[in-house]
Design a protein around this motif. Sequence first.
Motif, PDB file in Angstrom:
ATOM      1  N   LEU A  75      -1.939  -1.621  -8.959  1.00  0.00           N
ATOM      2  CA  LEU A  75      -3.394  -1.605  -9.051  1.00  0.00           C
ATOM      3  C   LEU A  75      -3.899  -2.659 -10.041  1.00  0.00           C
ATOM      4  CD1 LEU A  75      -4.166   2.238  -8.996  1.00  0.00           C
ATOM      5  CD2 LEU A  75      -4.458   0.580  -7.144  1.00  0.00           C
ATOM      6  N   ALA A  76      -3.154  -2.886 -11.120  1.00  0.00           N
ATOM      7  CA  ALA A  76      -3.549  -3.907 -12.092  1.00  0.00           C
ATOM      8  C   ALA A  76      -3.503  -5.300 -11.462  1.00  0.00           C
ATOM      9  CB  ALA A  76      -2.638  -3.858 -13.315  1.00  0.00           C
ATOM     10  N   ILE A  77      -2.513  -5.554 -10.620  1.00  0.00           N
ATOM     11  CA  ILE A  77      -2.428  -6.843  -9.921  1.00  0.00           C
ATOM     12  C   ILE A  77      -3.674  -7.062  -9.072  1.00  0.00           C
ATOM     13  CG2 ILE A  77      -1.173  -8.110  -8.128  1.00  0.00           C
ATOM     14  CD1 ILE A  77       1.395  -6.780  -9.201  1.00  0.00           C
ATOM     15  N   GLY A  78      -4.071  -6.035  -8.319  1.00  0.00           N
ATOM     16  CA  GLY A  78      -5.270  -6.139  -7.507  1.00  0.00           C
ATOM     17  C   GLY A  78      -6.527  -6.314  -8.351  1.00  0.00           C
ATOM     18  N   ARG A  95     -11.058  -6.495  -0.776  1.00  0.00           N
ATOM     19  CA  ARG A  95      -9.663  -6.524  -0.326  1.00  0.00           C
ATOM     20  C   ARG A  95      -8.717  -7.036  -1.401  1.00  0.00           C
ATOM     21  NH1 ARG A  95      -9.964  -9.744   5.254  1.00  0.00           N
ATOM     22  NH2 ARG A  95     -11.343 -10.995   3.928  1.00  0.00           N
ATOM     23  N   ASP A  96      -9.246  -7.788  -2.374  1.00  0.00           N
ATOM     24  CA  ASP A  96      -8.397  -8.276  -3.464  1.00  0.00           C
ATOM     25  C   ASP A  96      -7.831  -7.138  -4.294  1.00  0.00           C
ATOM     26  OD1 ASP A  96      -8.682 -10.960  -2.827  1.00  0.00           O
ATOM     27  OD2 ASP A  96     -10.498 -11.189  -4.022  1.00  0.00           O
ATOM     28  N   MET A  97      -8.489  -5.991  -4.280  1.00  0.00           N
ATOM     29  CA  MET A  97      -7.983  -4.849  -5.030  1.00  0.00           C
ATOM     30  C   MET A  97      -6.618  -4.396  -4.533  1.00  0.00           C
ATOM     31  SD  MET A  97      -9.786  -3.832  -7.604  1.00  0.00           S
ATOM     32  CE  MET A  97      -9.202  -2.159  -7.816  1.00  0.00           C
ATOM     33  N   LYS A 173      -0.067 -13.702 -12.400  1.00  0.00           N
ATOM     34  CA  LYS A 173       0.567 -14.647 -11.473  1.00  0.00           C
ATOM     35  C   LYS A 173       0.927 -13.967 -10.162  1.00  0.00           C
ATOM     36  CE  LYS A 173       2.562 -18.263 -12.792  1.00  0.00           C
ATOM     37  NZ  LYS A 173       3.388 -19.367 -13.344  1.00  0.00           N
ATOM     38  N   MET A 174       1.346 -12.707 -10.196  1.00  0.00           N
ATOM     39  CA  MET A 174       1.653 -11.994  -8.958  1.00  0.00           C
ATOM     40  C   MET A 174       0.405 -11.773  -8.118  1.00  0.00           C
ATOM     41  SD  MET A 174       4.629  -9.168  -9.784  1.00  0.00           S
ATOM     42  CE  MET A 174       3.901  -8.499 -11.272  1.00  0.00           C
ATOM     43  N   SER A 175      -0.772 -11.768  -8.762  1.00  0.00           N
ATOM     44  CA  SER A 175      -2.009 -11.595  -8.005  1.00  0.00           C
ATOM     45  C   SER A 175      -2.361 -12.845  -7.203  1.00  0.00           C
ATOM     46  CB  SER A 175      -3.159 -11.257  -8.961  1.00  0.00           C
ATOM     47  OG  SER A 175      -3.518 -12.365  -9.753  1.00  0.00           O
ATOM     48  N   GLN A 176      -1.717 -13.980  -7.528  1.00  0.00           N
ATOM     49  CA  GLN A 176      -2.027 -15.235  -6.842  1.00  0.00           C
ATOM     50  C   GLN A 176      -0.832 -15.830  -6.116  1.00  0.00           C
ATOM     51  OE1 GLN A 176      -5.247 -16.187  -6.908  1.00  0.00           O
ATOM     52  NE2 GLN A 176      -5.570 -14.359  -8.159  1.00  0.00           N
TER      53      GLN A 176
END
Length: 275
Positions: A75-78, A95-97, A173-176
Amino acid sequence: MISSAKAFDLANDALKGNRLKTTGITLFGGILLFATIFFINFASLLFFGTEEESPRNYPVSFVVSLIQSIVQDILAIGFYAYFFRIFKHRQSNLRDMFAGFKNFSRNVVVILIGALVAGFFSSLIEALADYLPLILPIHENILFYILFILILAALFCYILYKLYPTWIGLLIKMSQDDSTPAIDLIKQTYCQVSVYNYNFLCLSFRIMLWCFLGVLTLGIGLLWIIPLITMSTVVFFDAIFNPEDFAAPEFPEAPSQDVPPADPEENTTPERPEE
């Protein structure tokens, strides 16, 4: 590298016109996290009865804690992905969440490695707290325990100083990044972030001050402060990962190279002989 004050200024500018959205997504994320963790704990109590302290329940408690860590960090990544889009494009997408579910297996591996590292140090401290008094009674060795606690606290702060910035950088970084393998991502992030640990410490002090102000409002102000803190963190790490985007021409880091004035041209016309 930008300062913590500059990161907060850029974050405040990025949030203009998006305050209502970011406040709502903060509230939504908190409710979603609370509901998910409550469901996990309720299910573990219902099916495994982990409320009783017994060796039989230790494996179940360990698995439940790992699941909670995975859910929280996914959830933190989103959450970071949502704010990253606002910072870069001044627009949001719900949707980024759920960006943490992209390359879910890679993200879970990274989260498990982080959880195991944190679990190792916490288990070591817990073991020392449980068994050391059996060897050295506290009432007979008060000075030793005072010194021991000070050394342990210093060691804990040092480990946190060295590793925690890299962990936050990994989440962002994992979010991108959906393609880099887990081990390569960890090595890459550590090499990029570790040289800026002191800068992150300065940012953390500013964040703690803002959190303290939020607590003074009985927690209501945190709905405004948490988006600012999150955006500031995104800005800070984006400056690390993409330094070329923050190279302002009016503040060049490289020394100016002034072109020296040209020497006056020599008169190459031959002098006429005197008659």
